[in-house]
Design an enzyme around this catalytic site. Sequence first.
Site, PDB file in Angstrom:
ATOM      1  N   ASP A   1       0.858  -1.186   0.000  1.00  0.00           N
ATOM      2  CA  ASP A   1       0.000   0.000   0.000  1.00  0.00           C
ATOM      3  C   ASP A   1       0.896   1.240   0.000  1.00  0.00           C
ATOM      4  O   ASP A   1       1.847   1.322   0.777  1.00  0.00           O
ATOM      5  CB  ASP A   1      -0.907  -0.011   1.240  1.00  0.00           C
ATOM      6  CG  ASP A   1      -1.985   1.053   1.174  1.00  0.00           C
ATOM      7  OD1 ASP A   1      -3.164   0.680   1.239  1.00  0.00           O
ATOM      8  OD2 ASP A   1      -1.654   2.257   1.069  1.00  0.00           O
ATOM      9  N   ILE A   2       0.583   2.174  -0.874  1.00  0.00           N
ATOM     10  CA  ILE A   2       1.431   3.360  -1.023  1.00  0.00           C
ATOM     11  C   ILE A   2       1.421   4.218   0.252  1.00  0.00           C
ATOM     12  O   ILE A   2       2.380   4.938   0.524  1.00  0.00           O
ATOM     13  CB  ILE A   2       1.023   4.180  -2.284  1.00  0.00           C
ATOM     14  CG1 ILE A   2       2.211   4.974  -2.820  1.00  0.00           C
ATOM     15  CG2 ILE A   2      -0.208   5.013  -2.062  1.00  0.00           C
ATOM     16  CD1 ILE A   2       3.340   4.116  -3.380  1.00  0.00           C
TER      17      ILE A   2
ATOM     18  N   HIS B   1      -6.791  -5.678   3.125  1.00  0.00           N
ATOM     19  CA  HIS B   1      -5.588  -5.106   3.733  1.00  0.00           C
ATOM     20  C   HIS B   1      -4.919  -6.120   4.658  1.00  0.00           C
ATOM     21  O   HIS B   1      -5.593  -6.748   5.485  1.00  0.00           O
ATOM     22  CB  HIS B   1      -5.953  -3.890   4.612  1.00  0.00           C
ATOM     23  CG  HIS B   1      -6.539  -2.735   3.875  1.00  0.00           C
ATOM     24  ND1 HIS B   1      -5.777  -1.657   3.462  1.00  0.00           N
ATOM     25  CD2 HIS B   1      -7.808  -2.475   3.475  1.00  0.00           C
ATOM     26  CE1 HIS B   1      -6.569  -0.786   2.858  1.00  0.00           C
ATOM     27  NE2 HIS B   1      -7.795  -1.243   2.840  1.00  0.00           N
TER      28      HIS B   1
ATOM     29  N   HIS C   1     -10.597  -5.092  -2.217  1.00  0.00           N
ATOM     30  CA  HIS C   1      -9.224  -5.381  -1.776  1.00  0.00           C
ATOM     31  C   HIS C   1      -9.201  -5.717  -0.298  1.00  0.00           C
ATOM     32  O   HIS C   1     -10.069  -5.282   0.458  1.00  0.00           O
ATOM     33  CB  HIS C   1      -8.276  -4.214  -2.087  1.00  0.00           C
ATOM     34  CG  HIS C   1      -8.712  -2.879  -1.543  1.00  0.00           C
ATOM     35  ND1 HIS C   1      -9.762  -2.149  -2.085  1.00  0.00           N
ATOM     36  CD2 HIS C   1      -8.251  -2.149  -0.510  1.00  0.00           C
ATOM     37  CE1 HIS C   1      -9.906  -1.022  -1.409  1.00  0.00           C
ATOM     38  NE2 HIS C   1      -9.005  -0.997  -0.430  1.00  0.00           N
TER      39      HIS C   1
ATOM     40  N   GLN D   1     -14.236   2.344   2.543  1.00  0.00           N
ATOM     41  CA  GLN D   1     -13.668   1.897   1.266  1.00  0.00           C
ATOM     42  C   GLN D   1     -13.336   3.123   0.422  1.00  0.00           C
ATOM     43  O   GLN D   1     -14.218   3.933   0.131  1.00  0.00           O
ATOM     44  CB  GLN D   1     -14.661   0.994   0.517  1.00  0.00           C
ATOM     45  CG  GLN D   1     -14.083   0.427  -0.775  1.00  0.00           C
ATOM     46  CD  GLN D   1     -15.003  -0.588  -1.452  1.00  0.00           C
ATOM     47  OE1 GLN D   1     -16.173  -0.710  -1.116  1.00  0.00           O
ATOM     48  NE2 GLN D   1     -14.453  -1.304  -2.426  1.00  0.00           N
TER      49      GLN D   1
ATOM     50  N   ASN E   1     -12.800  -3.226   3.671  1.00  0.00           N
ATOM     51  CA  ASN E   1     -13.836  -2.204   3.790  1.00  0.00           C
ATOM     52  C   ASN E   1     -14.766  -2.264   2.584  1.00  0.00           C
ATOM     53  O   ASN E   1     -14.287  -2.344   1.450  1.00  0.00           O
ATOM     54  CB  ASN E   1     -13.189  -0.815   3.857  1.00  0.00           C
ATOM     55  CG  ASN E   1     -12.179  -0.703   4.984  1.00  0.00           C
ATOM     56  OD1 ASN E   1     -12.374  -1.254   6.061  1.00  0.00           O
ATOM     57  ND2 ASN E   1     -11.082  -0.018   4.734  1.00  0.00           N
TER      58      ASN E   1
END
Length: 131
Positions: free
Chosen positions: A28-29, A99, A97, A91, A84
């Site tokens: 994740d960025i 996490h 997706h 979300q 989410n």
Amino acid sequence: MCVFCEIVKGNIPSYKVYEDDVCIAILDISQATIGHTLVIPKKHVENIFSLDSELASHLFKVVSELAKKISIALGVKNMNILNNNGSLAGQSVDHFHIHIIPRYEGDNLEIKFASNKLTPEEFNDLLNKIK
Ligand code: ZN
């Protein structure tokens, strides 16, 4: 345009930690904690309500494998697995997706659960609705 579809296609660069025919996993960025990873289906699926159970099974299998791999690689024994669905649930990208969030002592990430007091009748009403 969907950011995750563009990442899957390679049109947006990412730090890919895993890939198979069905899904990818990327760092994740925003790195909520160090090692924060996202498991993303290659097919555009908006959320849990449009995710078929076969794809769900595959994604969670990958999550379970990656969680162990990340745990060993980063030496972490605590981790949140989080998904989410919908804006009220937080979300932010409308492409399903999951996490993987390693947890560290003093990492300052807060995930809080509220508490609703229900009577036995209310619990039973809920049961009847859901079952
Ligand atoms: Zn998409």
